[in-house]
Design a protein around this motif. Structure first.
Motif, short mmCIF file in Angstrom:
data_model
loop_
_atom_site.label_atom_id
_atom_site.label_comp_id
_atom_site.label_asym_id
_atom_site.label_seq_id
_atom_site.Cartn_x
_atom_site.Cartn_y
_atom_site.Cartn_z
N THR A 114 0.81 -1.22 0.00
CA THR A 114 0.00 0.00 0.00
C THR A 114 0.84 1.27 0.00
N ALA A 115 2.16 1.12 0.04
CA ALA A 115 3.04 2.30 0.03
C ALA A 115 3.16 2.85 -1.39
N ARG A 116 3.18 4.17 -1.48
CA ARG A 116 3.32 4.87 -2.75
C ARG A 116 4.50 5.84 -2.62
N PHE A 117 5.69 5.33 -2.96
CA PHE A 117 6.91 6.09 -2.72
C PHE A 117 7.25 7.03 -3.88
N GLU A 118 7.46 8.28 -3.53
CA GLU A 118 8.02 9.25 -4.46
C GLU A 118 9.48 9.43 -4.04
N PRO A 140 -0.91 20.05 -3.07
CA PRO A 140 -1.20 19.49 -1.74
C PRO A 140 -2.02 18.21 -1.80
N ALA A 141 -3.01 18.16 -2.68
CA ALA A 141 -3.86 16.96 -2.78
C ALA A 141 -3.08 15.75 -3.28
N VAL A 142 -2.00 15.99 -4.02
CA VAL A 142 -1.15 14.90 -4.51
C VAL A 142 -0.23 14.42 -3.40
N ARG A 143 0.38 15.37 -2.70
CA ARG A 143 1.33 15.03 -1.64
C ARG A 143 0.70 14.21 -0.52
N THR A 144 -0.55 14.48 -0.22
CA THR A 144 -1.20 13.81 0.91
C THR A 144 -1.38 12.32 0.69
N ASN A 145 -1.23 11.86 -0.56
CA ASN A 145 -1.35 10.44 -0.88
C ASN A 145 -0.03 9.80 -1.28
N LEU A 146 1.07 10.51 -1.05
CA LEU A 146 2.39 10.01 -1.42
C LEU A 146 3.30 9.87 -0.21
N ASP A 147 4.18 8.88 -0.27
CA ASP A 147 5.18 8.66 0.77
C ASP A 147 6.52 9.15 0.26
N ALA A 148 6.99 10.25 0.81
CA ALA A 148 8.27 10.82 0.38
C ALA A 148 9.41 9.94 0.89
N LEU A 149 10.26 9.50 -0.03
CA LEU A 149 11.42 8.68 0.32
C LEU A 149 12.66 9.36 -0.26
N LEU A 150 13.53 9.83 0.60
CA LEU A 150 14.72 10.57 0.19
C LEU A 150 15.95 9.67 0.30
N TYR A 151 16.74 9.64 -0.77
CA TYR A 151 18.02 8.95 -0.72
C TYR A 151 19.10 10.00 -0.52
N VAL A 152 19.73 9.98 0.65
CA VAL A 152 20.74 10.98 1.00
C VAL A 152 22.11 10.36 0.78
#
Length: 207
Positions: free
Chosen positions: A66-70, A132-144
């Motif tokens: 169910t994860a939606r990673f950006e 905002p409506a897009v971000r609320t359904n996305l999981d931000a995943l940062l590669y540092v």
């Protein structure tokens, strides 16, 4: 001795060739899936490779259950990683197949709070590209991926400091082995919610 040296040189060149291919534009989807898999491994989440898939319609970049990673990257300012590896490969080939070792490397410590500040700056930048409506359904995943910093022990920043950016969850992979879970809303996948406020490190077993 000569054969061993030749083998080592060839191994170094092969690694550089793989890096050049991996960090090319054509491998963007593979890199995004790799970041997701590293997050899961560091978090101790069992999964099948087939469960980590590139999305047919972006965003998100990668789906896992169910994860939606950006997936986004944070590099040293001005760093051009693909060019960096291409130049290293050219130099190694010109040097008889021997990669150039970095000299005078003095790593600096960076804490989870410091990583969090880098991520907040990136999320503020991304606010101009995602409604905002897009971000609320996305999981931000940062590669540092910083060349001169080591992640050191320290407290995590408060989750509520990330809420203003409007993502369903915010997590990061640092250097390929560490996963940091900064924030997750009630609608985020359970495995992300359960790990908020933690730094987890992948355990690599000896061969």
């Amino acid at each position: 001795m000569g054969e061993s040296s030749d083998e080592d040189s060839q191994t170094g060149v092969d690694q550089l060739r793989r890096a050049v291919a991996f960090f090319s534009g054509a491998s963007k989807c593979e890199r995004e899936k790799w970041v997701c898999r590293e997050l899961l491994r560091s978090a101790g989440v069992e999964f099948a490779e087939s469960e980590v898939t590139s999305s047919a319609n972006e965003p998100p970049d990668v789906c896992f259950r169910t994860a939606r990673f950006e997936v986004k990257e944070i590099l040293d300012p001005g760093r051009e990683r693909h060019r960096e590896y291409k130049e290293a490969l050219v130099e190694a080939l010109a040097n008889g197949g021997v990669p150039n070792e970095q000299i005078g490397y003095s790593p600096k410590d960076i804490t989870p709070v410091g990583v969090g500040e880098l991520i907040k700056a990136k999320l503020a930048e991304l606010a101009n590209h995602y409604a905002p409506a897009v971000r609320t359904n996305l999981d931000a995943l940062l590669y540092v991926n910083l060349t001169e910093h080591w992640l050191t022990v320290g407290p995590m920043p408060q989750p509520q400091t990330f809420a203003q950016y409007g993502w369903r969850s915010v997590s990061a992979v640092y250097g390929g082995r560490h996963a940091l879970f900064f924030d997750a809303t009630t609608s985020a996948p359970e495995f992300l919610r359960a790990r908020v406020g933690t730094v987890l490190t992948e355990i690599v077993e000896d061969a």
